[in-house]
Design an enzyme around this catalytic site. Sequence first.
Site, PDB file in Angstrom:
ATOM      1  N   ASP A  28      -5.419  -1.726  11.208  1.00  0.00           N
ATOM      2  CA  ASP A  28      -5.726  -1.029   9.962  1.00  0.00           C
ATOM      3  C   ASP A  28      -6.973  -1.596   9.281  1.00  0.00           C
ATOM      4  OD1 ASP A  28      -4.679  -3.438   9.201  1.00  0.00           O
ATOM      5  OD2 ASP A  28      -3.026  -2.618   8.003  1.00  0.00           O
ATOM      6  N   HIS A  64       9.187  -5.380   5.959  1.00  0.00           N
ATOM      7  CA  HIS A  64       8.700  -6.196   4.838  1.00  0.00           C
ATOM      8  C   HIS A  64       9.463  -5.934   3.539  1.00  0.00           C
ATOM      9  CE1 HIS A  64       5.281  -7.674   7.182  1.00  0.00           C
ATOM     10  NE2 HIS A  64       5.050  -6.406   7.555  1.00  0.00           N
ATOM     11  N   SER A  70       5.384  -8.704  12.191  1.00  0.00           N
ATOM     12  CA  SER A  70       4.183  -8.581  11.361  1.00  0.00           C
ATOM     13  C   SER A  70       4.199  -9.719  10.347  1.00  0.00           C
ATOM     14  CB  SER A  70       4.179  -7.228  10.642  1.00  0.00           C
ATOM     15  OG  SER A  70       3.065  -7.121   9.788  1.00  0.00           O
TER      16      SER A  70
END
EC number: 3.4.21.-
Length: 298
Positions: free
Chosen positions: A21, A50, A97
């Site tokens: 990204d 997250h 992540s």
Amino acid sequence: MNKSKLKTDFICIATSGYTVDGRQITAQELHEMAETYDPEHYTANLWPEHRRWFNMGQVIELKAEENEKGETQLFAIIAPNKELIEYNRAGQYLFTSIEITPNFRNSGKAYLSGLGVTDSPASVGTTELKFFNAEQKGSVCGEFIKVDFSAKEDVEEEKALRTLANVFKKLFSILRPNGKNEPNPNNNNHKEDHAMNDKQFAQLIEAVKGLDAKIDNHFSAKVETKEPENKPEEKKDEQPQSVTAEQFNQLLITVQALDKKFNELSQEQTTVPSGVPTVEKENVYSLNGYNIDLSKGF
């Protein structure tokens, strides 16, 4: 902290360079996180996408290494909990992540404050999570056994038929004692024969009464049995496989009629002329009210 014994080997959770990204992860940040991470000081939990709803495990240990391309990669040992394992078994939350805190507690160094589990990682080169072997050996499976609840009814019908057969067997044994319909030549006392017949008739009556009770219980139990609401439509062409209640009742009536007839026969006595005493003679036998003298021939 998760005390689960299930822990992974070192898996890659981030690679230096640009993310998909457009963000950048520096090699220095990865080395600093590997250097400063201490789960006793601050544990990085595993968070689904997250989000801080509930954690799915913890990060146990970190290390940083260079790969063949000259990129720095951050490796971690993680301890997933059962929720993450179940999601992973279903093909969910397959990658990681990282969550970086650049200046952790004003230390001037980056710290791994959390690790997301996701299906769309931003960093490249991350290891796919797989906490189970799809082809596990030594699995134990139960055997499927079809239970036929109608078998109990079949057994009850078979018992009733067997009881009926035993009654007729007793009946024929009375008609043909010792397999032959012949008088005993050594027996000149006809009262003994009548006494034996009375005993045998009593046994027959008890057998018939027992059969009557068993048949009543058998069919009354069937009447009380509730039929299923969605009963499959029966085929009209199929022949019945068992004796019906009407057939049983007809057999029972026949047995009762035989019982009555035998009672009448058992009550018949040898005809004796009035005023003349009975004289026992050798080779003279009584059959249904008639005296037969075998010494005179036929």
